[in-house]
Scaffold this motif. Structure first.
Motif, PDB file in Angstrom:
ATOM      1  N   GLY A 158       0.820  -1.211   0.000  1.00 16.39           N
ATOM      2  CA  GLY A 158       0.000   0.000   0.000  1.00 16.39           C
ATOM      3  C   GLY A 158       0.845   1.248   0.000  1.00 16.39           C
ATOM      4  O   GLY A 158       2.079   1.190  -0.028  1.00 16.39           O
ATOM      5  N   PRO A 162      -1.192   6.436   4.026  1.00 16.88           N
ATOM      6  CA  PRO A 162      -2.588   5.984   3.865  1.00 16.88           C
ATOM      7  C   PRO A 162      -3.574   6.853   4.648  1.00 16.88           C
ATOM      8  O   PRO A 162      -3.270   7.278   5.765  1.00 16.88           O
ATOM      9  CB  PRO A 162      -2.559   4.568   4.452  1.00 16.88           C
ATOM     10  N   HIS A 232      -4.212  -0.297   5.163  1.00 16.20           N
ATOM     11  CA  HIS A 232      -3.096   0.087   4.277  1.00 16.20           C
ATOM     12  C   HIS A 232      -3.053  -0.796   3.037  1.00 16.20           C
ATOM     13  O   HIS A 232      -2.788  -0.329   1.933  1.00 16.20           O
ATOM     14  CB  HIS A 232      -1.793  -0.022   5.081  1.00 16.20           C
ATOM     15  N   CYS A 233      -3.340  -2.101   3.222  1.00 17.89           N
ATOM     16  CA  CYS A 233      -3.253  -2.993   2.048  1.00 17.89           C
ATOM     17  C   CYS A 233      -4.631  -3.211   1.404  1.00 17.89           C
ATOM     18  O   CYS A 233      -4.820  -4.162   0.643  1.00 17.89           O
ATOM     19  CB  CYS A 233      -2.544  -4.297   2.386  1.00 17.89           C
ATOM     20  N   GLY A 234      -5.567  -2.329   1.703  1.00 23.92           N
ATOM     21  CA  GLY A 234      -6.821  -2.299   0.945  1.00 23.92           C
ATOM     22  C   GLY A 234      -7.908  -3.237   1.431  1.00 23.92           C
ATOM     23  O   GLY A 234      -8.882  -3.476   0.722  1.00 23.92           O
TER      24      GLY A 234
END
Ligand SMILES: O=P(O)(O)O[C@@H]1C[C@H](O)[C@@H](CO)O1
Ligand code: GUN
Length: 291
Positions: A158, A162, A232-234
């Motif tokens: 990510g 963020p 952060h990683c969706g």
């Protein structure tokens, strides 16, 4: 592994590949169980389970009420992976270790993270045994610079910076409320702000007063790091706090909290929480796939 605290992409991938080679399950949802809430995993059908000590690269749980097992299985036909026990900063784990499983889940194909925790209430209207749907959090260690996203950014997961607004998915929160209504338990369901502190001590009365003034509804020692890394990683995020105690706010109050009392109250609401999480997952729009 580079240094004690630095975990690189290959480390997450190695653990994910090992798990993928050990189970046919391909989960889209991950559940992290809070103190005394590990029974959520017991509802999974067709289980494959792994002790944390047998999973390459996985940290170890040291807290009572956190069994230390990763369980794959199905809830109402939806494939899930469930952490029976999480890692806390106060156990001495770095925040990269605390959140290691979340990035592994991402590499397994997980799209939604559900977190649960035991927490003490600051909100005057809350009672012991209430379930709080987390609307937002205050991450005290994070505000002070203790953040799992500190250090070199892994762009494969990510972005460097963020956003953190709207992290707790609105539609899942609404769905949870609707389910609680249909389960007839709305009278003890709240929505509020969770605050993470470092622990392991519970709050002093002055600290409780500060958190109350800040508008914190419930305080605990976890959750924010995992949520940061998931967002952060969706991943889509949903969180529940079980109110296991009212935080002592007055010098006149002779009550005090203990971990044993926390585990006792967790037990009391375990069935309701299990039913709520199961129904929420069953209503979620998830396409299963297997290896
Ligand atoms: O893992 P969670 O956040 O549920 O655990 C809470 C915070 C402390 O670890 C412990 C205190 O009783 O419960
Ligand atoms: N910090 C903190 N964590 C908790 N976990 C469960 N209850 C509490 C509490 O009162 N304070």
């Amino acid at each position: 592994m580079h240094s004690k605290d630095q975990i690189c992409h290959e480390d997450y991938q190695r653990t994910a590949d090992w798990l993928l080679s050990q189970t046919q399950h391909r989960p889209k949802v991950a559940i992290i169980c809070g103190s005394g809430l590990g029974m959520l995993a017991d509802a999974l059908k067709c289980q494959d389970s792994f002790k944390y000590s047998d999973i390459p690269g996985f940290p170890q749980s040291t807290v009572k009420g956190h069994a230390g097992r990763l369980v794959f299985g199905e809830l109402k036909g939806k494939t899930c992976v469930c952490m029976q026990g999480r890692f806390h900063m106060y156990e001495g784990h770095s925040l990269s270790k605390v959140t290691f499983p979340v990035r592994v889940f991402k590499l397994l194909g997980v799209e939604t993270l559900m977190v649960t925790n035991a927490a003490g209430s600051l909100a005057d209207s809350y009672n012991c045994g209430d379930i709080m749907i987390i609307r937002d959090h205050i991450n005290f260690p994070g505000l002070a610079g203790l953040n799992p996203l500190s250090g070199p950014n892994d762009d494969k997961f990510g972005p460097r910076f963020p956003p953190m607004s709207g992290v707790y998915d609105k539609s899942l929160r609404k769905m949870a409320f609707d389910i609680c209504k249909s389960m007839g338990v709305s009278q003890y369901v709240q929505e509020g702000v969770y605050c993470m502190v470092g622990g392991p001590n519970f709050e002093s009365i002055a600290e409780a007063g500060l958190l109350h003034k800040l508008g914190v509804d419930a305080v605990g020692m976890s959750t924010a790091p995992e949520v940061l890394v998931a967002s952060h990683c969706g991943m889509r995020v949903f969180g529940l706090s079980l109110i296991t105690n009212k935080v002592v706010k007055s010098y006149e109050d002779n009550e005090s909290v203990s971990h044993e009392a926390v585990l006792e109250v967790s037990k009391m609401r375990s069935e309701t929480l299990q039913a709520l999480v199961t129904e929420l997952i069953s209503r979620m729009d998830i396409n299963n796939n297997t290896a």
